[in-house]
Design a protein around this motif. Structure first.
Motif, PDB file in Angstrom:
ATOM      1  N   ARG A 297      -1.058 -46.742 -30.045  1.00 44.17           N
ATOM      2  CA  ARG A 297      -0.190 -47.274 -28.989  1.00 44.17           C
ATOM      3  C   ARG A 297       0.577 -48.501 -29.471  1.00 44.17           C
ATOM      4  O   ARG A 297       1.789 -48.631 -29.233  1.00 44.17           O
ATOM      5  CB  ARG A 297      -1.035 -47.633 -27.757  1.00 44.17           C
ATOM      6  CG  ARG A 297      -1.493 -46.432 -26.951  1.00 44.17           C
ATOM      7  CD  ARG A 297      -1.977 -46.876 -25.579  1.00 44.17           C
ATOM      8  NE  ARG A 297      -3.120 -47.785 -25.682  1.00 44.17           N
ATOM      9  CZ  ARG A 297      -4.397 -47.402 -25.656  1.00 44.17           C
ATOM     10  NH1 ARG A 297      -4.688 -46.106 -25.541  1.00 44.17           N
ATOM     11  NH2 ARG A 297      -5.372 -48.286 -25.733  1.00 44.17           N
ATOM     12  N   GLU A 298      -0.099 -49.415 -30.156  1.00 43.06           N
ATOM     13  CA  GLU A 298       0.573 -50.619 -30.636  1.00 43.06           C
ATOM     14  C   GLU A 298       1.616 -50.283 -31.691  1.00 43.06           C
ATOM     15  O   GLU A 298       2.701 -50.890 -31.727  1.00 43.06           O
ATOM     16  CB  GLU A 298      -0.457 -51.602 -31.201  1.00 43.06           C
ATOM     17  CG  GLU A 298      -1.410 -52.164 -30.156  1.00 43.06           C
ATOM     18  CD  GLU A 298      -0.680 -52.971 -29.099  1.00 43.06           C
ATOM     19  OE1 GLU A 298       0.311 -53.642 -29.458  1.00 43.06           O
ATOM     20  OE2 GLU A 298      -1.097 -52.949 -27.923  1.00 43.06           O
ATOM     21  N   LYS A 299       1.301 -49.318 -32.561  1.00 41.67           N
ATOM     22  CA  LYS A 299       2.289 -48.918 -33.574  1.00 41.67           C
ATOM     23  C   LYS A 299       3.497 -48.260 -32.923  1.00 41.67           C
ATOM     24  O   LYS A 299       4.641 -48.455 -33.374  1.00 41.67           O
ATOM     25  CB  LYS A 299       1.647 -47.970 -34.589  1.00 41.67           C
ATOM     26  CG  LYS A 299       0.724 -48.658 -35.580  1.00 41.67           C
ATOM     27  CD  LYS A 299       0.230 -47.666 -36.628  1.00 41.67           C
ATOM     28  CE  LYS A 299      -0.621 -48.379 -37.679  1.00 41.67           C
ATOM     29  NZ  LYS A 299      -1.117 -47.437 -38.724  1.00 41.67           N
ATOM     30  N   ALA A 300       3.268 -47.473 -31.865  1.00 39.36           N
ATOM     31  CA  ALA A 300       4.394 -46.836 -31.171  1.00 39.36           C
ATOM     32  C   ALA A 300       5.280 -47.891 -30.515  1.00 39.36           C
ATOM     33  O   ALA A 300       6.522 -47.781 -30.548  1.00 39.36           O
ATOM     34  CB  ALA A 300       3.855 -45.855 -30.132  1.00 39.36           C
ATOM     35  N   LYS A 301       4.671 -48.937 -29.935  1.00 43.23           N
ATOM     36  CA  LYS A 301       5.469 -50.023 -29.361  1.00 43.23           C
ATOM     37  C   LYS A 301       6.274 -50.740 -30.436  1.00 43.23           C
ATOM     38  O   LYS A 301       7.454 -51.064 -30.231  1.00 43.23           O
ATOM     39  CB  LYS A 301       4.557 -51.016 -28.651  1.00 43.23           C
ATOM     40  CG  LYS A 301       3.880 -50.477 -27.405  1.00 43.23           C
ATOM     41  CD  LYS A 301       2.989 -51.538 -26.787  1.00 43.23           C
ATOM     42  CE  LYS A 301       2.267 -51.010 -25.552  1.00 43.23           C
ATOM     43  NZ  LYS A 301       1.361 -52.039 -24.959  1.00 43.23           N
ATOM     44  N   ALA A 302       5.650 -50.992 -31.580  1.00 46.43           N
ATOM     45  CA  ALA A 302       6.356 -51.689 -32.663  1.00 46.43           C
ATOM     46  C   ALA A 302       7.506 -50.841 -33.189  1.00 46.43           C
ATOM     47  O   ALA A 302       8.619 -51.344 -33.431  1.00 46.43           O
ATOM     48  CB  ALA A 302       5.374 -52.038 -33.782  1.00 46.43           C
ATOM     49  N   ASP A 303       7.249 -49.528 -33.377  1.00 42.42           N
ATOM     50  CA  ASP A 303       8.311 -48.649 -33.874  1.00 42.42           C
ATOM     51  C   ASP A 303       9.457 -48.555 -32.870  1.00 42.42           C
ATOM     52  O   ASP A 303      10.647 -48.533 -33.261  1.00 42.42           O
ATOM     53  CB  ASP A 303       7.744 -47.252 -34.157  1.00 42.42           C
ATOM     54  CG  ASP A 303       6.750 -47.264 -35.303  1.00 42.42           C
ATOM     55  OD1 ASP A 303       6.775 -48.224 -36.105  1.00 42.42           O
ATOM     56  OD2 ASP A 303       5.927 -46.320 -35.384  1.00 42.42           O
ATOM     57  N   ALA A 304       9.127 -48.507 -31.582  1.00 38.70           N
ATOM     58  CA  ALA A 304      10.182 -48.447 -30.563  1.00 38.70           C
ATOM     59  C   ALA A 304      10.996 -49.737 -30.554  1.00 38.70           C
ATOM     60  O   ALA A 304      12.238 -49.699 -30.391  1.00 38.70           O
ATOM     61  CB  ALA A 304       9.556 -48.200 -29.183  1.00 38.70           C
ATOM     62  N   TYR A 305      10.329 -50.870 -30.749  1.00 41.87           N
ATOM     63  CA  TYR A 305      11.051 -52.146 -30.783  1.00 41.87           C
ATOM     64  C   TYR A 305      11.980 -52.209 -31.994  1.00 41.87           C
ATOM     65  O   TYR A 305      13.133 -52.663 -31.888  1.00 41.87           O
ATOM     66  CB  TYR A 305      10.053 -53.291 -30.827  1.00 41.87           C
ATOM     67  CG  TYR A 305      10.691 -54.657 -30.903  1.00 41.87           C
ATOM     68  CD1 TYR A 305      11.145 -55.302 -29.758  1.00 41.87           C
ATOM     69  CD2 TYR A 305      10.841 -55.295 -32.137  1.00 41.87           C
ATOM     70  CE1 TYR A 305      11.737 -56.551 -29.841  1.00 41.87           C
ATOM     71  CE2 TYR A 305      11.427 -56.542 -32.225  1.00 41.87           C
ATOM     72  CZ  TYR A 305      11.882 -57.169 -31.071  1.00 41.87           C
ATOM     73  OH  TYR A 305      12.473 -58.414 -31.156  1.00 41.87           O
ATOM     74  N   VAL A 306      11.493 -51.770 -33.147  1.00 39.61           N
ATOM     75  CA  VAL A 306      12.322 -51.784 -34.362  1.00 39.61           C
ATOM     76  C   VAL A 306      13.518 -50.848 -34.193  1.00 39.61           C
ATOM     77  O   VAL A 306      14.657 -51.195 -34.583  1.00 39.61           O
ATOM     78  CB  VAL A 306      11.479 -51.376 -35.578  1.00 39.61           C
ATOM     79  CG1 VAL A 306      12.365 -51.178 -36.809  1.00 39.61           C
ATOM     80  CG2 VAL A 306      10.421 -52.440 -35.875  1.00 39.61           C
TER      81      VAL A 306
END
Length: 378
Positions: A297-306
């Motif tokens: 979940r945290e990686k998906a949030k980071a990828d979406a932000y990038v």
């Protein structure tokens, strides 16, 4: 005046002090040519076997019988000679209810140092080459054993060894001793403190690759053989010494009913330990799955932000504006590190050990049950 004369008389009666002799320089003898290939000064000869003295075997069995539960542990003393660990002595270490307490750790260290100094004073073997652990039904896969052996393999010559003594087997009349040490691949991952899925794949680690077994043999001597022979001899009571008839009847070997024992007394406990280990493994796997979902979940949030920042910068560049500066994603999103799978490996090893112990116990019991059924004629 009388006291002064008495002191003078006593002083005069004492022997005259002699000058202390000049200490001579130590001399060193060269190693004989016949022993040059056997004595491994540089620790270059790999260890291929372990030789356990019979006196050490009796001391370990006695300690394991008297210690509560599976808390029997101690140090092994000896030397490495021509690729063989020769264990000539051992002594137990004190057990504390709270092993994590600093006072307990310091007291054990003081006791160990005192014992080694005492052994050195009486010119006994004081070289530590490993430790032993008493356990029941194969439960030697635990974090404490791994941590202790990792320290030994880093500080001792040739890494040291672990002697595992199965208390449940000894209770059935089969003294079980096995020698282990950590594998190189596991030790490398342990030093890196990295037991992630990628590290396990790179090091090809499974529960069967944590420990490697070293061949072990027991060396008996005349003293132990004489002691065992006295235990096997039939004793004659004092009353029978005056009456030959009583002596003949009392010296007869009493009947043994051990053959009627199916040897399945530990089966219920073994099944309980297997179920308990399976429950712990399921709980550990559930915790790992939860952490993996949290990381995803945290990686998906980071990828979406990038990705959103890239789209914004593309639109700003198209509009002739300066792109926004790139920010550190690790500071904005707290992505947990990948969890360690060491506990899962240890639990799998424990389940495997329990299963092998159950297989051995059940197979012996089944053979005796079929034999008993055949003797009844049914």
């Amino acid at each position: 005046m009388a006291a002064t004369s008495m002191a003078a008389a006593l002083a005069a009666s004492l022997p005259a002090p002699q000058a202390a002799p000049t200490p001579s320089a130590p001399t060193y003898e060269a190693i004989p040519a016949s022993m040059a290939k056997v004595i491994d000064i540089e620790a270059e000869i790999p260890i291929t076997s372990v030789q356990l003295d019979a006196m050490v075997v009796s001391k370990i069995i006695k300690h394991a019988k008297e210690a509560p539960g599976s808390s029997a542990h101690g140090l092994l003393l000896g030397l490495d000679l021509d690729g063989t660990f020769e264990v000539s002595n051992s002594f137990p270490l004190p057990h504390h209810s709270n092993d994590e307490d600093d006072k307990s750790v310091k007291s054990v260290a003081r006791y160990q140092g005192s014992m080694l100094r005492s052994l050195k004073e009486v010119q006994a073997d004081d070289s530590v080459i490993g430790f032993y652990q008493g356990m029941a039904l194969g439960s030697f896969f635990n974090q404490t054993l791994v941590d202790t052996q990792a320290i030994h393999q880093e500080k001792l010559r040739h890494g040291g060894i672990i002697i595992v003594h199965d208390i449940s087997q000894t209770a059935r009349g089969n003294a079980s001793f096995r020698a282990f040490r950590l594998t190189r691949s596991f030790l490398d991952a342990y030093k890196r403190n990295n037991f992630s899925a990628t590290s396990l794949i790179d090091h090809r680690l499974t529960f069967s690759a944590i420990l490697e077994e070293v061949p072990l043999k027991i060396r008996t001597n005349a003293l132990v053989s004489s002691f065992l022979s006295t235990l096997s001899e039939a004793s004659v009571p004092p009353a029978a010494q005056t009456n030959p008839a009583l002596a003949t009847s009392s010296a007869a070997i009493p009947p043994s009913y051990s053959g009627l024992n199916l040897g399945t007394g530990n089966t219920p406990r073994n099944l309980e330990l297997i179920v308990e280990a399976l429950d712990n493994y399921r709980t550990e796997e559930g915790n790992l799955a939860y952490l993996q979902r949290q990381i995803a979940r945290e990686k998906a949030k980071a990828d979406a932000y990038v990705q959103k920042r890239k789209e914004e910068n593309a639109s700003r560049v198209a509009a002739g504006l300066a792109p926004l500066p790139e920010e550190d994603v690790s500071r904005l999103f707290k992505i947990p590190p990948e969890p360690s799978r060491l506990e899962s490996l240890l639990l799998l090893g424990r389940i495997d050990a329990y299963g092998k112990s159950l297989e051995e116990t059940a197979s012996t019991g089944l053979v005796k049950m079929y034999a008993a059924k055949g003797n009844t004629g049914n």
